[in-house]
Design a protein around this motif. Structure first.
Motif, PDB file in Angstrom:
ATOM      1  N   ILE A  58       0.835  -1.204   0.000  1.00 42.56           N
ATOM      2  CA  ILE A  58       0.000   0.000   0.000  1.00 42.56           C
ATOM      3  C   ILE A  58       0.875   1.261   0.000  1.00 42.56           C
ATOM      4  O   ILE A  58       1.869   1.348   0.729  1.00 42.56           O
ATOM      5  N   VAL A  94      -4.597  -7.593   3.058  1.00 45.11           N
ATOM      6  CA  VAL A  94      -4.739  -8.770   2.193  1.00 45.11           C
ATOM      7  C   VAL A  94      -4.665  -8.385   0.705  1.00 45.11           C
ATOM      8  O   VAL A  94      -5.025  -9.170  -0.156  1.00 45.11           O
ATOM      9  N   MET A 118      -1.684   2.283   8.960  1.00 50.70           N
ATOM     10  CA  MET A 118      -1.971   1.141   8.087  1.00 50.70           C
ATOM     11  C   MET A 118      -0.894   0.095   8.301  1.00 50.70           C
ATOM     12  O   MET A 118       0.299   0.398   8.228  1.00 50.70           O
ATOM     13  N   ASN A 120      -2.664   0.438  -4.104  1.00 49.80           N
ATOM     14  CA  ASN A 120      -1.756  -0.695  -4.058  1.00 49.80           C
ATOM     15  C   ASN A 120      -0.656  -0.455  -5.085  1.00 49.80           C
ATOM     16  O   ASN A 120      -0.943  -0.375  -6.278  1.00 49.80           O
ATOM     17  N   CYS A 166      -9.709  -0.423  -0.747  1.00 50.00           N
ATOM     18  CA  CYS A 166      -9.454   0.938  -0.264  1.00 50.00           C
ATOM     19  C   CYS A 166      -9.178   1.842  -1.463  1.00 50.00           C
ATOM     20  O   CYS A 166      -9.718   2.933  -1.567  1.00 50.00           O
ATOM     21  N   GLY A 177      -7.433  -4.317  -2.605  1.00 48.53           N
ATOM     22  CA  GLY A 177      -7.622  -3.172  -3.479  1.00 48.53           C
ATOM     23  C   GLY A 177      -8.917  -2.415  -3.272  1.00 48.53           C
ATOM     24  O   GLY A 177      -9.237  -1.498  -4.035  1.00 48.53           O
TER      25      GLY A 177
HETATM   26  S1  SF4 Z   1      -8.705  -2.390   1.932  1.00 48.57           S
HETATM   27 FE1  SF4 Z   1      -7.610  -4.225   1.198  1.00 48.57          FE
HETATM   28  S2  SF4 Z   1      -5.818  -3.433   0.089  1.00 48.57           S
HETATM   29 FE2  SF4 Z   1      -6.630  -1.748   1.338  1.00 48.57          FE
HETATM   30  S3  SF4 Z   1      -5.451  -1.844   3.231  1.00 48.57           S
HETATM   31 FE3  SF4 Z   1      -7.317  -3.023   3.573  1.00 48.57          FE
HETATM   32  S4  SF4 Z   1      -6.745  -5.111   3.046  1.00 48.57           S
HETATM   33 FE4  SF4 Z   1      -5.159  -3.799   2.204  1.00 48.57          FE
END
Ligand code: SF4
Ligand code: SF4
Lengths: 167, 361
Positions: free
Chosen positions: A35, A76, A70, A92, A81, A79
């Motif tokens: 991220i 995980v 974060m 990402n 977010c 994507g």
């Molecule tokens: S939303 Fe998904 S990609 Fe974004 S920080 Fe959370 S787990 Fe990671």
């Protein structure tokens, strides 16, 4: 017979594996990896925090402002977010080289704070977050973003209304 | 000849997934099978009620890796039904493309494992190498090799531009001859035929009795495919041939998967040819989800996947329940394994392409 043909062909073609870590591994542009966060674009809307399934993103109010935190090891790489972020402040990147020694695990995080400022119009304490671009036409210019950033929510609305946008 | 009870599993029956069989054998012939489930129960149905509608798109995707597109797809369709969201046409096509890409990879994986269980390691390696092309496609177009993250509530999260369409076509063109070649080998190779023909037979009547679905049903002659019977996404606008075979043995199931992989390549091409323009999601923002309940289903690589979702005023679902294809298919193992040889157990178990992590969730 058919199989022998394949075996011969594969023999001629040579290995199809990548000699990583002795040579770089192929990584596509869109690969969802580590991220990346751009504080100056963040509106503080907390959409990313709400959609993050494993809870890798957390916002806290501190005396200095709104703290974004974060944890890379909790992410995980879904994507979501990035998808719901209105400004592409969070995304990402395609870096997947995230192996690290256990001793470094508390460093595997992003910690940044959107600071409080005094509103340049009324002097009230307000978060210096980026303005939300949703529905703003024509889009904000960089100067307007900086101007909005230093206003409180009420004065932002006023400035937007003068610009001809009904929020 | 004497009777024995032998344990098979819970580790490494066919795939590295836990499934435990207690098998009574007479000599080396299976007399009775007792299947014990529950080794990989993770409580996902509970977890899902603790997360909001949007987080669950990601959670459902992680129930299983091989059907990881079908779960969020069925889940999103149920939520869209509750909220009355109309998915834009481009998103429907993109959903079908994602679905078919996953199908090719999943089917080739299963067929590859079959070669491995037969003891034909070089064929196994070759099929996996061919499948690797699909993995590269997924990584390039979606950004991940398994959890492609194509779906979201109201549409899809990815889009394809002319460059990626070109790339996709190029890869499919290279893939098709390889798949054709694998089909030919599975059709003619003596070592594969010897171990798969007439093994683990499930007749048409038994298939109907057990309510099996997906390639297992189609290999027994049951003409049922959700993409045709209850089209979702763009499938009502595509020409979807349903493959069926008569014998219901391990070989037929493998052949159905291979033929479906070939058809999937054609379906992706159909989608690319007629891909409409326009938006890829119904709304850019997160839509509000009213209380309500809905059922949605789709054709996962293993067969029909059904989702039931019930929403109240809370942003978290009150109940989500799903029926996975492996559940009825796994029940039919009792019939397929009857009178089988001990050495064929793994081949027969693999032939239903069981997904334990979906079933026990
Ligand atoms: S939303 Fe998904 S990609 Fe974004 S920080 Fe959370 S787990 Fe990671
Ligand atoms: S602007 Fe983006 S990064 Fe900032 S809080 Fe909203 S969603 Fe998160």
């Amino acid at each position: 017979m058919n199989t022998l043909k394949i075996l011969l062909r594969n023999l001629v073609r040579g290995p199809s594996t990548v000699p990583f870590p002795f040579a770089p591994a192929w990584t596509p542009e869109r690969m969802r990896g580590r991220i990346e966060f751009k504080l100056s674009s963040c509106t503080g809307c907390r959409a990313c925090e709400q959609v993050c399934a494993p809870g890798a993103i957390r916002f806290d109010k501190t005396p200095e402002g709104l703290r974004f935190m974060m944890w890379h090891n909790t992410c995980v790489f879904c994507g979501l977010c990035e998808f719901y972020c209105p400004t592409d402040a969070i995304r990402n990147g395609n870096d997947w080289h995230m192996a690290h020694a256990v001793g470094e695990k508390y460093g595997m995080a992003i910690r940044e704070t959107i600071p409080y400022v005094a509103c340049t119009a009324c002097g009230m304490k307000a978060l210096a977050s980026a303005p939300n671009p949703a529905g703003v036409k024509p889009p904000f210019t960089p100067e307007e973003i900086e101007q909005q950033r230093n206003l409180c929510p009420a004065c932002r609305k006023k400035a937007l209304a003068e610009r001809g946008v009904q929020p | 000849m004497s009777n024995f009870t032998i344990p098979v599993g819970p580790l490494h029956v066919a795939l590295e997934e836990p499934m435990y069989f207690r098998i009574d054998v007479q000599g080396e012939t299976v007399e009775h099978v007792n299947i014990t489930a529950g080794h990989v129960h993770r409580g996902v149905e509970y977890l899902i009620t603790k997360r909001n509608v949007f987080q669950n798109v990601v959670l459902t995707e992680r129930i299983c890796s091989l059907c990881s597109n079908s779960h969020p797809q069925a889940y999103s369709m149920a939520i869209e039904q509750i909220a009355g969201i109309k998915v834009p046409p481009r998103a429907e096509y993109l959903r079908a493309i994602a679905d078919e890409i996953k199908r090719v990879a999943s089917h080739l994986f299963n067929v590859g494992i079959l070669a491995h269980l037969v003891g034909f390691e070089s064929m196994f390696m070759h099929v996996m190498e061919v499948r690797e092309r699909m993995q590269d496609i997924k990584e390039t177009i979606f950004g991940n090799r398994m959890d492609i993250g194509a779906n979201t509530i109201g549409g899809v999260r990815y889009d394809i531009d002319p460059a990626s369409i070109g790339y996709l076509r190029e890869q499919l063109d290279a893939l098709l001859p390889d798949v054709e070649e694998i089909i030919k080998i599975y059709n003619t190779d003596a070592s594969i035929l010897r171990r798969t023909k007439g093994i683990g037979v499930l007749s048409y009547d038994e298939a109907i009795d057990c309510g099996v679905i997906g390639p297992v049903a189609r290999a027994a002659g049951v003409n049922y495919d959700v993409r045709v019977k209850a089209p979702y996404a763009a499938y009502d606008r595509l020409e979807v041939p349903v493959h069926t075979l008569k014998d219901g043995d391990v070989w037929s199931r493998a052949m159905i998967r291979l033929m479906e992989a070939r058809t999937a390549i054609d379906l992706i091409r159909q989608c690319l040819d007629t891909l409409p323009g326009g938006p890829t999601v119904a709304t850019e923002e997160r839509p509000a989800i009213p209380p309500g309940e809905a059922i949605a289903k789709c054709e996962a690589p293993r067969g029909e996947l059904i989702y039931y979702v019930r929403m109240t005023d809370s942003p978290k679902p009150e109940r989500v329940k799903w029926r996975v294809p492996s559940f009825p298919n796994w029940d039919a193992l009792g019939i397929m394994l009857k009178k089988a040889k001990v050495s064929d157990i793994a081949i027969i178990v693999n032939s239903i392409d069981p997904c334990i992590s979906c079933t026990e969730r």
